[in-house]
Write an enzyme that holds these catalytic residues in place. Structure first.
Site, short mmCIF file in Angstrom:
data_model
loop_
_atom_site.label_atom_id
_atom_site.label_comp_id
_atom_site.label_asym_id
_atom_site.label_seq_id
_atom_site.Cartn_x
_atom_site.Cartn_y
_atom_site.Cartn_z
N CYS A 111 45.44 40.23 29.15
CA CYS A 111 46.33 39.19 30.12
C CYS A 111 46.15 39.82 31.57
O CYS A 111 46.17 39.18 32.31
CB CYS A 111 47.39 38.48 29.72
SG CYS A 111 47.36 37.83 28.13
N HIS A 247 50.82 35.82 35.90
CA HIS A 247 49.95 35.54 34.42
C HIS A 247 50.75 34.31 34.13
O HIS A 247 52.30 34.26 33.92
CB HIS A 247 50.06 36.55 33.56
CG HIS A 247 49.48 36.27 32.38
ND1 HIS A 247 48.32 35.46 31.89
CD2 HIS A 247 50.03 36.57 31.04
CE1 HIS A 247 48.30 35.22 30.52
NE2 HIS A 247 49.15 35.87 30.08
N ASN A 277 48.06 29.42 28.41
CA ASN A 277 47.99 30.52 28.67
C ASN A 277 46.41 30.91 28.26
O ASN A 277 45.77 30.78 27.40
CB ASN A 277 48.76 31.53 27.66
CG ASN A 277 48.82 33.14 27.85
OD1 ASN A 277 47.54 33.58 28.39
ND2 ASN A 277 49.55 33.78 27.08
#
Ligand code: UT7
Length: 320
Positions: A111, A247, A277
């Site tokens: 990520c 994020h 996500n």
């Protein structure tokens, strides 16, 4: 010399899957997913590939930057879910957009992938090796999920975001990044099984496993600390920052970071409601949405922060 973001782009798959759609195929509910995470839907590929989505996002970013693909020196894709083990997604993108002079390779920092890719581009540009770089975060996480594990598969989505960065006097004002491999197994996905008939084969599953609470604890402590560190490096205060682009893992993590920084939650734009996500693609897709909505003026100062598997984390301050 530093780097300035000259253009952004993004692509989300056409196929949208709501929480209610998921509740039809597994024991979950819109109420559980939305209240625990803030996520209401996600885009999951049917036809698109990681490279095709990346190329679409890249073309938008090049157009805004006013740069031709042939003028690119460097393409870096942050991804953990490329279409092939090799060639890299970046090499596929290079061919698709006709960036024949560019050096192309992928970075896997989960990520934090887009952020690590951007810092790598910065290092090349700052040292005078290259001038113009295309930095992409792109993922098809739906193919790495265990669709029998409701605690992970409802969280993730697919998509790509891109930014064109070029050498400039102003732009990137500070960057911190870090890694802690000792905690790697709290969020992991094993590579394909070894099919060598001469050895005993592993039977470990090759899909994403996450200890959500451990990752949560890591995120709510490391993200504010890395933002404080990067602000200090840039000689800036929380109050100098217009937007914090984090994020997009969980709205509760974003709320916790806002609280710790004593910053109004309205300065933390989100995409997770409609994207979930998307690992390395989260930050560049968010940046592109904020840019396309006209929320940014030249001179605005922004923080971008990524965190995730590895473990890895990163934060940058940029002047738009
Ligand atoms: O991008 C990488 C970074 N990743 C992250 O930042 C993720 C960080 N972690 C999180 O966001 C949260 O830990 C989760 C959203 C993953 C989970 O939230 P939680 O509040 O920690 O829930 P939990 O894992 O403690 O589960 C609570 C309950 C459990 O049931 P019991 O044992 O209390 O009966 C789970 O089985 O919720 C159950 N559960 C679900 N129920 C309905 C887990 N997943 C689901 C689901 N639908 N999808």
């Amino acid at each position: 010399m530093t780097i300035r973001i000259m253009g952004t782009g993004s692509y989300l798959p056409e196929n949208i899957v709501t929480n209610d759609d998921l509740a039809k195929i597994m024991d979950t509910s819109d109420e559980w997913i939305a209240s625990r995470t803030g996520i209401r839907k996600r885009h999951l590929v049917k036809e698109e590939t990681t490279a095709q989505m990346s190329a679409k996002a890249a073309k938008q970013a090049l157009k805004e930057a006013g740069l031709k693909a042939e003028e690119l020196d460097l393409i870096i894709v942050g991804t953990l879910s490329g279409d092939y083990v090799t060639p890299s997604t970046a090499c596929e993108v290079q061919a698709m957009i006709g960036a024949d002079k560019a050096v192309a390779f992928d970075v896997n920092a989960a990520c934090s992938g887009f952020m690590f890719a951007m810092n790598t581009a910065y290092a090349f540009i700052q040292s005078g090796i290259y001038q113009n770089a295309l930095v992409i975060g792109a993922e098809i996480l739906s193919r790495l999920m265990d669709w029998n594990d409701r605690s992970t598969c409802v969280l993730f989505g697919d998509g790509a975001g891109a930014a064109v960065v070029t050498a400039d006097e102003k732009g990137l004002l500070g960057f911190v990044q870090g890694s802690d491999g000792t905690k790697g197994m709290v969020l992991a996905c094993k590579n394909r099984l070894n099919n060598n008939p001469l050895i005993k084969n592993s039977v470990e599953p090759d899909h994403v496993f996450m200890d959500g609470q451990e990752v949560y604890k890591f995120a709510v402590s490391t993200v504010p600390a890395s933002i404080q560190a990067v602000l200090e490096e840039a000689g800036l205060e929380v109050s100098d920052i217009k937007y914090f682009l984090l994020h997009q893992a969980n709205i509760r993590i974003i709320q916790s970071v806002a609280k710790r920084l004593k910053a109004d939650i309205n300065r933390f734009p989100t995409t997770l409601e409609h994207c979930g996500n998307i690992s390395a693609a989260s930050v560049p897709i968010l940046l592109d949405e904020v840019n396309k909505k006209g929320m940014l003026q030249r001179g605005d100062k922004l923080v971008m922060a990524g965190f995730g598997a590895g473990l890895t984390w990163s934060a940058a301050v940029i002047e738009w």
